[in-house]
Design a protein around this motif. Structure first.
Motif, short mmCIF file in Angstrom:
data_model
loop_
_atom_site.label_atom_id
_atom_site.label_comp_id
_atom_site.label_asym_id
_atom_site.label_seq_id
_atom_site.Cartn_x
_atom_site.Cartn_y
_atom_site.Cartn_z
N GLU A 64 47.88 2.43 38.19
CA GLU A 64 48.55 1.67 39.24
C GLU A 64 49.98 2.16 39.44
O GLU A 64 50.47 2.23 40.58
CB GLU A 64 48.53 0.18 38.89
N ARG A 65 50.66 2.50 38.36
CA ARG A 65 52.02 3.03 38.49
C ARG A 65 51.99 4.36 39.25
O ARG A 65 52.85 4.60 40.11
CB ARG A 65 52.63 3.26 37.11
N LEU A 66 51.02 5.20 38.95
CA LEU A 66 50.91 6.48 39.63
C LEU A 66 50.67 6.28 41.12
O LEU A 66 51.28 6.94 41.97
CB LEU A 66 49.77 7.30 39.02
N GLN A 67 49.79 5.35 41.45
CA GLN A 67 49.46 5.11 42.85
C GLN A 67 50.64 4.52 43.62
O GLN A 67 50.93 4.93 44.75
CB GLN A 67 48.24 4.19 42.94
N LEU B 51 57.81 7.15 35.64
CA LEU B 51 56.89 6.01 35.53
C LEU B 51 57.44 4.92 34.61
O LEU B 51 56.82 3.87 34.46
CB LEU B 51 55.53 6.48 35.02
N GLY B 52 58.57 5.19 33.95
CA GLY B 52 59.19 4.18 33.12
C GLY B 52 59.01 4.36 31.63
O GLY B 52 59.37 3.48 30.84
N THR C 67 49.09 -6.71 45.84
CA THR C 67 50.23 -5.81 45.93
C THR C 67 49.78 -4.35 45.97
O THR C 67 50.38 -3.51 46.65
CB THR C 67 51.18 -6.01 44.74
N GLN C 68 48.70 -4.05 45.23
CA GLN C 68 48.21 -2.67 45.13
C GLN C 68 47.21 -2.31 46.21
O GLN C 68 46.88 -1.13 46.39
CB GLN C 68 47.55 -2.47 43.76
N LEU C 69 46.70 -3.29 46.95
CA LEU C 69 45.63 -3.02 47.91
C LEU C 69 46.19 -2.32 49.15
O LEU C 69 47.18 -2.77 49.74
CB LEU C 69 44.94 -4.33 48.30
N ASP C 70 45.54 -1.25 49.56
CA ASP C 70 45.95 -0.47 50.72
C ASP C 70 45.29 -1.02 51.98
O ASP C 70 44.06 -0.92 52.13
CB ASP C 70 45.55 0.99 50.52
N GLN D 9 41.02 -2.89 37.29
CA GLN D 9 42.28 -2.16 37.36
C GLN D 9 42.24 -0.82 36.63
O GLN D 9 43.10 0.04 36.86
CB GLN D 9 43.44 -3.00 36.80
N TRP D 10 41.25 -0.63 35.76
CA TRP D 10 41.14 0.64 35.05
C TRP D 10 40.30 1.66 35.81
O TRP D 10 40.27 2.80 35.46
CB TRP D 10 40.58 0.41 33.65
#
Length: 290
Positions: free
Chosen positions: A10-13, A63-64, A119-122, A221-222
């Motif tokens: 998710e961080r990468l995306q 990425l932190g 939040t992650q959904l495109d 999420q994985w």
């Protein structure tokens, strides 16, 4: 409140637009066979992506993470979470459970899952998937797994009302290969696959793709390995304070998809729905309070 951190995928995306060309190349490499692709040495990871080791260091820091070892520790924790069985998952939650009532804890977790998932959904991918499902000149096949078969059945029932040529692959027994016989290029295969990912589902996706089918994946999420073959992937966060994962976020996305496909196909689906209601009336399928 669900304070479960983002996965590295998710961080990468979410940070993809801020990465350099080489870092994007590295991100694509890591997302292939994720998370195992990031568990080799830094030299191996760099070589697989055809980038330099300093590029790997810079990207993981973006990425932190403090460095590559910190990055790999997070990957290993994710891998452990992916493969943990229901008993192990429950024990982990029990150890961390607050004193609040389970209804509050569970609801907080689900609401957090929904927020982070949306939040992650495109939106563009969502629209593209709905448009694919509304193409009446192509067939739709739906398949679920051991846990997600109920989602597949729910989706199939609604799609069958909205449009013709919808098939439910109801069992991943040895007979599932029969369903591949009539797949044509452009047909859409909707697959539900959450952790512990099923080998037969992956093989079905691979073979359907070889025949030119387009794949819409609903996963966690994985991300199921089926993601490698999918055109559209919906990732719903599923972790809750239970031995079992929650499918609430996936159901939310699913019902939104159904609603949008209905709008796309309304000229024809309205008549199908009216015909169905007429048949219900004639068979007295439902009790009427009039």
């Amino acid at each position: 409140m669900n304070d479960e951190p983002e996965t590295i995928a998710e961080r990468l995306q979410s940070s993809f637009d801020d990465l350099t060309r080489a870092e994007r190349q590295l991100a694509d490499s890591l997302l292939t066979s994720y998370p195992v692709s990031g568990l080799g040495s830094i030299t191996q990871v760099a070589k697989a992506a055809a980038v330099s080791t300093p590029t790997v260091v810079r990207m993981v820091q973006k990425l932190g993470f403090t460095g590559f070892p910190d990055f790999q520790s997070a990957l290993r924790r994710e891998l452990e979470a992916r493969i943990s069985d229901p008993i192990t998952k429950r024990d982990t939650w029990v150890e961390k459970a607050p004193d609040a009532h389970i209804l509050n804890r569970f609801t907080d977790a689900v609401m957090g899952n929904i927020r982070q998932t949306l939040t992650q959904l495109d939106p563009d991918m969502f629209d593209r998937a709905c448009a694919m499902l509304a193409e009446l000149d192509h067939s739709v096949l739906v398949v679920g797994g051991r846990i997600t078969r109920s989602l597949a059945d729910y989706f199939f029932m609604h799609m069958q009302v909205l449009r013709p040529d919808v098939t439910h692959i109801q069992s991943m027994s040895n007979a599932w290969v029969h369903y591949l016989l009539d797949i044509q290029p452009g047909d859409v295969v909707v697959i539900f696959d959450v952790r512990r990912y099923e080998n037969a589902t992956l093989r079905l996706a691979e073979m359907a793709r070889e025949k030119g089918a387009r794949i819409i994946l609903f996963t966690d999420q994985w991300r199921s390995p089926v993601h490698e073959f999918s055109d559209c992937t919906f990732c719903g966060r599923i972790a809750v304070p239970s031995a079992w994962d929650s499918t609430v976020t996936l159901m939310l996305i699913l019902e939104a998809v159904i609603a949008e496909v209905q709008e796309h196909t309304w000229d024809s689906s309205r008549q199908r729905m009216e015909d169905l209601e007429d048949m219900f009336d004639r068979t007295r399928f439902f009790r009427k309070f009039t």
